[in-house]
Design an enzyme around this catalytic site. Structure first.
Site: not given
Ligand code: DX5
Ligand code: ZN
Length: 212
Positions: A31, A64, A135, A173
């Site tokens: 990702h 993303h 999200m 995510d």
């Molecule tokens: C946030 C990102 C995520 C993030 C996830 O804006 O889209 O992909 O890196 O990280 P964790 O798992 O640490 O919340």
């Molecule tokens: Zn992300």
């Protein structure tokens, strides 16, 4: 359920090594969080780095986009042949055309919703996309706390997809860890993204604990 480590939490000083390690440790997708400093208050990865990630990875890429100009970034990243490119509904007036453009590149289009964004906003888009990314934190940074009403949203989305597009996958995510993975699976998640949880421990062990 598939596991997609978010490389935002990796050590960028040895990124190639990090990508190879997560691939060897059994992840399913890699990702990549692209932030432009406008849609979100953070700036991350551009095409030069994505090219290196694509070379090092033996697993499909999951890009993303957290950007204002989705069209521009789709053209920029399509040459690296990711499996998915996801874009935020909050930032796209022409989501149907953009999904089609991504598909024309041979890439699966996915739509992303911020935590406060209603499922109604994507109802008529569902039949044109391959994945919905829900999200579970406000986008911009890793290491945030999981927003628990995401579970209700995922359940509602699952019901909606039964009617509109049963083949469409659900990805989650933000703040994913061993503490919420079982609930997420029960709610109907197909792909779990995890950054800080995976990269702050033994990668193999952490990925294994997410496979519930
Ligand atoms: C946030 C990102 C995520 C993030 C996830 O804006 O889209 O992909 O890196 O990280 P964790 O798992 O640490 O919340
Ligand atoms: Zn992300």
């Amino acid at each position: 359920m598939l596991i997609a480590p978010s490389i935002l939490a990796a050590n960028f000083g040895k990124l190639e090594e990090e990508i190879k390690a997560i691939c060897e440790c059994g992840c399913d997708l890699v990702h990549i969080d692209v932030m432009d400093g406008h849609f979100v208050p953070n700036l991350t990865i551009g095409p030069v780095v994505v090219e290196s990630v694509a070379k090092a990875s033996t697993k499909p890429l999951d890009i993303h986009l957290m950007v204002q100009n989705n069209n521009f970034f789709v053209d920029l990243f399509a040459p690296f042949k990711p499996k998915y490119i996801s874009f935020h509904i909050e930032e796209e007036k022409h989501s149907n055309s953009l999904a089609q453009k991504i598909r024309n590149y041979g890439i699966s289009p996915a739509i992303v919703l911020n935590p406060h964004t209603s499922l109604d906003s994507i109802y008529y888009l569902l039949e044109y996309i391959d994945m919905v990314l829900v999200m579970s934190v406000n986008p911009g940074f890793g290491g945030q706390k999981f927003i628990s009403n995401t579970l209700d949203k995922i359940k509602e989305l699952k019901d909606m997809l039964e009617v509109r597009n049963p083949n469409c996958l659900i990805e989650v995510d933000g703040g994913v860890s061993d503490e919420n993975i079982l609930e997420l699976k029960k709610s109907g998640v197909d792909i779990a993204v995890a950054g800080s949880y995976i990269f702050s421990g033994d990668y193999k062990e952490r990925i294994k604990t997410l496979r519930v």
